[in-house]
Design an enzyme around this catalytic site. Sequence first.
Site, PDB file in Angstrom:
ATOM      1  N   ARG A  76      33.111  56.045  82.238  1.00 41.35           N
ATOM      2  CA  ARG A  76      33.876  56.464  81.049  1.00 41.35           C
ATOM      3  C   ARG A  76      33.118  57.590  80.355  1.00 41.35           C
ATOM      4  NH1 ARG A  76      34.974  51.577  77.275  1.00 41.35           N
ATOM      5  NH2 ARG A  76      36.444  50.959  78.879  1.00 41.35           N
ATOM      6  N   ARG A 145      30.935  53.267  69.982  1.00 40.99           N
ATOM      7  CA  ARG A 145      31.607  53.930  71.107  1.00 40.99           C
ATOM      8  C   ARG A 145      32.177  55.298  70.685  1.00 40.99           C
ATOM      9  NH1 ARG A 145      33.585  49.833  74.798  1.00 40.99           N
ATOM     10  NH2 ARG A 145      31.999  48.215  74.920  1.00 40.99           N
ATOM     11  N   LYS A 208      30.136  45.455  71.034  1.00 42.98           N
ATOM     12  CA  LYS A 208      30.660  46.820  70.912  1.00 42.98           C
ATOM     13  C   LYS A 208      31.067  47.132  69.478  1.00 42.98           C
ATOM     14  CE  LYS A 208      34.049  45.798  73.854  1.00 42.98           C
ATOM     15  NZ  LYS A 208      35.309  45.753  74.612  1.00 42.98           N
ATOM     16  N   LYS A 210      33.413  50.102  67.088  1.00 39.44           N
ATOM     17  CA  LYS A 210      34.369  51.207  67.244  1.00 39.44           C
ATOM     18  C   LYS A 210      34.732  51.834  65.908  1.00 39.44           C
ATOM     19  CE  LYS A 210      36.318  49.158  71.382  1.00 39.44           C
ATOM     20  NZ  LYS A 210      37.505  48.591  72.026  1.00 39.44           N
ATOM     21  N   CYS A 427      47.564  48.823  79.374  1.00 38.84           N
ATOM     22  CA  CYS A 427      46.161  48.986  79.746  1.00 38.84           C
ATOM     23  C   CYS A 427      46.049  49.137  81.261  1.00 38.84           C
ATOM     24  CB  CYS A 427      45.359  47.772  79.285  1.00 38.84           C
ATOM     25  SG  CYS A 427      45.695  46.314  80.265  1.00 38.84           S
ATOM     26  N   CYS A 433      40.426  46.243  86.807  1.00 36.01           N
ATOM     27  CA  CYS A 433      39.834  45.470  85.714  1.00 36.01           C
ATOM     28  C   CYS A 433      39.532  44.034  86.141  1.00 36.01           C
ATOM     29  CB  CYS A 433      40.759  45.464  84.504  1.00 36.01           C
ATOM     30  SG  CYS A 433      40.009  44.522  83.165  1.00 36.01           S
ATOM     31  N   CYS A 472      45.509  41.013  79.894  1.00 34.90           N
ATOM     32  CA  CYS A 472      44.804  39.846  79.371  1.00 34.90           C
ATOM     33  C   CYS A 472      44.701  39.984  77.852  1.00 34.90           C
ATOM     34  CB  CYS A 472      43.428  39.707  80.031  1.00 34.90           C
ATOM     35  SG  CYS A 472      42.150  40.723  79.256  1.00 34.90           S
ATOM     36  N   CYS A 476      43.330  45.735  75.160  1.00 31.25           N
ATOM     37  CA  CYS A 476      42.905  47.134  75.299  1.00 31.25           C
ATOM     38  C   CYS A 476      43.996  48.151  74.973  1.00 31.25           C
ATOM     39  CB  CYS A 476      42.362  47.375  76.701  1.00 31.25           C
ATOM     40  SG  CYS A 476      40.900  46.366  77.043  1.00 31.25           S
TER      41      CYS A 476
HETATM   42 FE1  SRM Z   1      38.936  47.445  76.670  1.00 30.90          FE
HETATM   43  C1  SRM Z   1      36.911  45.240  78.260  1.00 30.90           C
HETATM   44  C2  SRM Z   1      39.556  49.009  79.532  1.00 30.90           C
HETATM   45  C3  SRM Z   1      40.286  49.981  74.939  1.00 30.90           C
HETATM   46  C4  SRM Z   1      39.119  45.419  73.930  1.00 30.90           C
HETATM   47  N1  SRM Z   1      38.287  47.185  78.569  1.00 30.90           N
HETATM   48  C5  SRM Z   1      37.408  46.258  79.013  1.00 30.90           C
HETATM   49  C6  SRM Z   1      37.004  46.526  80.452  1.00 30.90           C
HETATM   50  C7  SRM Z   1      35.781  47.402  80.446  1.00 30.90           C
HETATM   51  C8  SRM Z   1      36.824  45.290  81.335  1.00 30.90           C
HETATM   52  C9  SRM Z   1      35.431  44.739  81.477  1.00 30.90           C
HETATM   53  O1  SRM Z   1      34.809  44.382  80.455  1.00 30.90           O
HETATM   54  O2  SRM Z   1      34.963  44.644  82.602  1.00 30.90           O
HETATM   55  C10 SRM Z   1      38.265  47.316  80.917  1.00 30.90           C
HETATM   56  C11 SRM Z   1      38.066  48.266  82.091  1.00 30.90           C
HETATM   57  C12 SRM Z   1      39.328  48.334  82.901  1.00 30.90           C
HETATM   58  C13 SRM Z   1      39.326  49.422  83.897  1.00 30.90           C
HETATM   59  O3  SRM Z   1      39.357  49.116  85.106  1.00 30.90           O
HETATM   60  O4  SRM Z   1      39.331  50.593  83.524  1.00 30.90           O
HETATM   61  C14 SRM Z   1      38.732  47.906  79.612  1.00 30.90           C
HETATM   62  N2  SRM Z   1      39.647  49.216  77.141  1.00 30.90           N
HETATM   63  C15 SRM Z   1      39.914  49.648  78.388  1.00 30.90           C
HETATM   64  C16 SRM Z   1      40.714  50.934  78.374  1.00 30.90           C
HETATM   65  C17 SRM Z   1      40.382  51.869  79.521  1.00 30.90           C
HETATM   66  C18 SRM Z   1      42.193  50.560  78.375  1.00 30.90           C
HETATM   67  C19 SRM Z   1      43.159  51.666  78.642  1.00 30.90           C
HETATM   68  O5  SRM Z   1      44.091  51.371  79.375  1.00 30.90           O
HETATM   69  O6  SRM Z   1      43.002  52.764  78.123  1.00 30.90           O
HETATM   70  C20 SRM Z   1      40.335  51.443  76.970  1.00 30.90           C
HETATM   71  C21 SRM Z   1      39.084  52.273  76.974  1.00 30.90           C
HETATM   72  C22 SRM Z   1      38.778  52.762  75.603  1.00 30.90           C
HETATM   73  C23 SRM Z   1      37.642  53.734  75.516  1.00 30.90           C
HETATM   74  O7  SRM Z   1      37.844  54.891  75.876  1.00 30.90           O
HETATM   75  O8  SRM Z   1      36.580  53.361  75.039  1.00 30.90           O
HETATM   76  C24 SRM Z   1      40.063  50.135  76.260  1.00 30.90           C
HETATM   77  N3  SRM Z   1      39.501  47.705  74.744  1.00 30.90           N
HETATM   78  C25 SRM Z   1      40.162  48.793  74.259  1.00 30.90           C
HETATM   79  C26 SRM Z   1      40.735  48.492  72.989  1.00 30.90           C
HETATM   80  C27 SRM Z   1      41.607  49.419  72.153  1.00 30.90           C
HETATM   81  C28 SRM Z   1      40.870  50.116  71.090  1.00 30.90           C
HETATM   82  O9  SRM Z   1      39.662  49.982  70.955  1.00 30.90           O
HETATM   83  O10 SRM Z   1      41.530  50.832  70.360  1.00 30.90           O
HETATM   84  C29 SRM Z   1      40.420  47.173  72.709  1.00 30.90           C
HETATM   85  C30 SRM Z   1      40.889  46.354  71.471  1.00 30.90           C
HETATM   86  C31 SRM Z   1      40.183  46.696  70.226  1.00 30.90           C
HETATM   87  C32 SRM Z   1      38.923  45.910  70.101  1.00 30.90           C
HETATM   88  O11 SRM Z   1      37.892  46.353  70.586  1.00 30.90           O
HETATM   89  O12 SRM Z   1      38.970  44.819  69.527  1.00 30.90           O
HETATM   90  C33 SRM Z   1      39.634  46.698  73.812  1.00 30.90           C
HETATM   91  N4  SRM Z   1      38.117  45.666  76.161  1.00 30.90           N
HETATM   92  C34 SRM Z   1      38.376  44.981  75.004  1.00 30.90           C
HETATM   93  C35 SRM Z   1      37.730  43.686  75.076  1.00 30.90           C
HETATM   94  C36 SRM Z   1      37.783  42.608  73.998  1.00 30.90           C
HETATM   95  C37 SRM Z   1      36.701  42.740  73.030  1.00 30.90           C
HETATM   96  C38 SRM Z   1      36.721  41.616  72.022  1.00 30.90           C
HETATM   97  O13 SRM Z   1      36.420  41.856  70.899  1.00 30.90           O
HETATM   98  O14 SRM Z   1      37.041  40.499  72.355  1.00 30.90           O
HETATM   99  C39 SRM Z   1      37.094  43.627  76.334  1.00 30.90           C
HETATM  100  C40 SRM Z   1      36.268  42.464  76.898  1.00 30.90           C
HETATM  101  C41 SRM Z   1      34.901  42.399  76.357  1.00 30.90           C
HETATM  102  O15 SRM Z   1      34.427  43.289  75.647  1.00 30.90           O
HETATM  103  O16 SRM Z   1      34.272  41.395  76.647  1.00 30.90           O
HETATM  104  C42 SRM Z   1      37.368  44.877  76.986  1.00 30.90           C
HETATM  105 FE1  SF4 Z   2      41.426  44.634  81.449  1.00 29.34          FE
HETATM  106 FE2  SF4 Z   2      42.372  42.916  79.707  1.00 29.34          FE
HETATM  107 FE3  SF4 Z   2      41.515  45.293  78.904  1.00 29.34          FE
HETATM  108 FE4  SF4 Z   2      43.741  45.146  80.239  1.00 29.34          FE
HETATM  109  S1  SF4 Z   2      43.384  44.204  78.251  1.00 29.34           S
HETATM  110  S2  SF4 Z   2      42.069  46.600  80.652  1.00 29.34           S
HETATM  111  S3  SF4 Z   2      43.354  43.482  81.639  1.00 29.34           S
HETATM  112  S4  SF4 Z   2      40.260  43.726  79.762  1.00 29.34           S
END
Ligand code: SRM
Ligand code: SF4
Length: 568
Positions: A76, A145, A208, A210, A427, A433, A472, A476
């Site tokens: 990323r 981030r 993390k 943000k 997402c 993922c 899930c 995201c």
């Molecule tokens: Fe996310 C984890 C993809 C925005 C909440 N997210 C992941 C991971 C890295 C899976 C992992 O931990 O192994 C995913 C990688 C998938 C892949 O194959 O690419 C992933 N997140 C993404 C992206 C690429 C989704 C997308 O379709 O664009 C976004 C990348 C953002 C970036 O450029 O940094 C992405 N993730 C978000 C958002 C939206 C936002 O921030 O506006 C959220 C919800 C907001 C938040 O943070 O609360 C988000 N991602 C999570 C979480 C849950 C965190 C939590 O508080 O519980 C995880 C899991 C974790 O961190 O354990 C996670």
């Molecule tokens: Fe993966 Fe869940 Fe984030 Fe979708 S919402 S990219 S399935 S961690």
Amino acid sequence: MTKENKPLEAVEIIKAESNYLRGTIANGLQQQITGSLALDDTQLTKFHGIYQQNDRDSLVERRKLKLEPLYSFMIRARVAGGICTPKQWLVMDGLADKYANASIRLTTRQAFQLHGVLKKNLKSTIANINQSLLDTIAACGDVNRNVMCTPNPETSQAHQSVYEVAQRISEHLTPNTTAYHEIWLDKKKLASDSDHEPIYGASYLPRKFKIVLAIPPSNDVDIFAHDLGFIAIIEDGKLTGFNITVGGGMGCTHGDGKTFPLLSQVIGFCQTDQVCEVSEQVVKIQRDFGDRSNRKHARFKYTIDDRGIDWFKDELQKRLGWNLKPEKPYEFTTRGDQFGWSKNHDGSLNLTLFIENGRISDNKAIKLKSAIKTIALLNLGEIRLTANQNIILAKLNTQDKRAVEEILSANNIVHPQSQLIDNAMACVALPTCPLAMAEAERYLPQLLNKIESIQLKYGIENRPIVTRMTGCPNGCARPFLAEIGFVGKASGRYNFYLGGSFHGDRLNQLYRENINEESILEELDILLKDYSLSSTEDEFFGDFVIRKNYVNTVTHGSQVHPINLNVS
Ligand code: SRM
Ligand code: SF4
């Protein structure tokens, strides 16, 4: 042990003993016997913007053949405020072809992702990204981030000022460690290089973090979903400062009532020159009070929710040594991107292009990746990534318009002409993922076509509805802020949420649990029929389903899953 005498999460020990994020990554990169890195190191590479993954589509087949999973890495790259040059775009485009899966993924946080990079190609990929003056450090991991910001600085002088603030915050909170430069860029550690992390400390943050900046009336960055936000206050065309929001987040776990999404809250106003100081102190409060004994409870939103917003404001003001001013009035009236051509204050033009779920790739019929590459080769203006996974071709001259349109048309790029599709996001989910329980990016387009048929049947295809899907409950694509949210439960099955607000300031509520496509469409047929018959002319769908008691108004994240109301 934590201050409360609870055992630390394993990751806390890995971080603390990592020698400022070095671990044994450099050594692991030399090991050719496996395509993976050591387990502990895979926690550390996240801070360097790198996730170890495997191809879940081929997992069963490879197991039968007694092969290790097909390991590869997701990288990323941070793009503060979402603004990059055509040259930087071309670097990402070239790397996608050379080392990744020939596609670029634009994320919901204005960043680039490459998928499928093999271990042997990691260093070259990261080095190339850095040569283009983008980087991947702190794109992931327990640090601040990518800083998000409305990606239209030339809309006005004030927009430009807000963008500059986003960049300042990003620089201010970038980790100090030189591990990144040593491991990926072969920079030798000098005696003068300090490993001191004055903001984060040796264990970095508990989770993390943000930060976003929004410029009303647009809430395109979904400000209430983030740990820390700044709402720009513009008076007489000038940026006067920011309302500060704290404590938002989306992630939760199915069936665990102690986890829930939360909206951030406005706590007051600060001047523009105070933003970095405020950001630093907020981050330090989370560093000191965040829960290091339970990662499911470690986000900043819980630090605040447990102790209360008044406690937090007092703690912040104590650390700042001055008091925040009362919040100033603001109003959000849009959230999505405004597609098509628009004129900037300096007379230049922007073209906002719809990108389905942020995926830049070519297929037989539509050559999206080739089209953007051809445009980038013209080296015109800038390319912007939006928080809704779209792009803006920015700062073009009037005479460029025709050339750009011809390239798009020659590659079959046409706008979908659908309000439903314009306002939808999914997402990544499968196959990359590891946390995905169901499809999202690969499935939502099909489902949207079916939902649109229902809208057409009832003559409401022109009513915009914000629809989001994730594989899930980590959230995201911010599904808990959608008017219609789908969250993966199992293959082909989703939790179905209703009642988020159109502008992103109200969470939705679970309406049906664990249902398949047939049931989703049956439910939506009933809801959309009622919407067509009984809604007022400009009533948004999210407001309608609440007025008609399909779901309740959610005032706290613990009500998103109504059963949680009974959980102590
Ligand atoms: Fe996310 C984890 C993809 C925005 C909440 N997210 C992941 C991971 C890295 C899976 C992992 O931990 O192994 C995913 C990688 C998938 C892949 O194959 O690419 C992933 N997140 C993404 C992206 C690429 C989704 C997308 O379709 O664009 C976004 C990348 C953002 C970036 O450029 O940094 C992405 N993730 C978000 C958002 C939206 C936002 O921030 O506006 C959220 C919800 C907001 C938040 O943070 O609360 C988000 N991602 C999570 C979480 C849950 C965190 C939590 O508080 O519980 C995880 C899991 C974790 O961190 O354990 C996670
Ligand atoms: Fe993966 Fe869940 Fe984030 Fe979708 S919402 S990219 S399935 S961690």
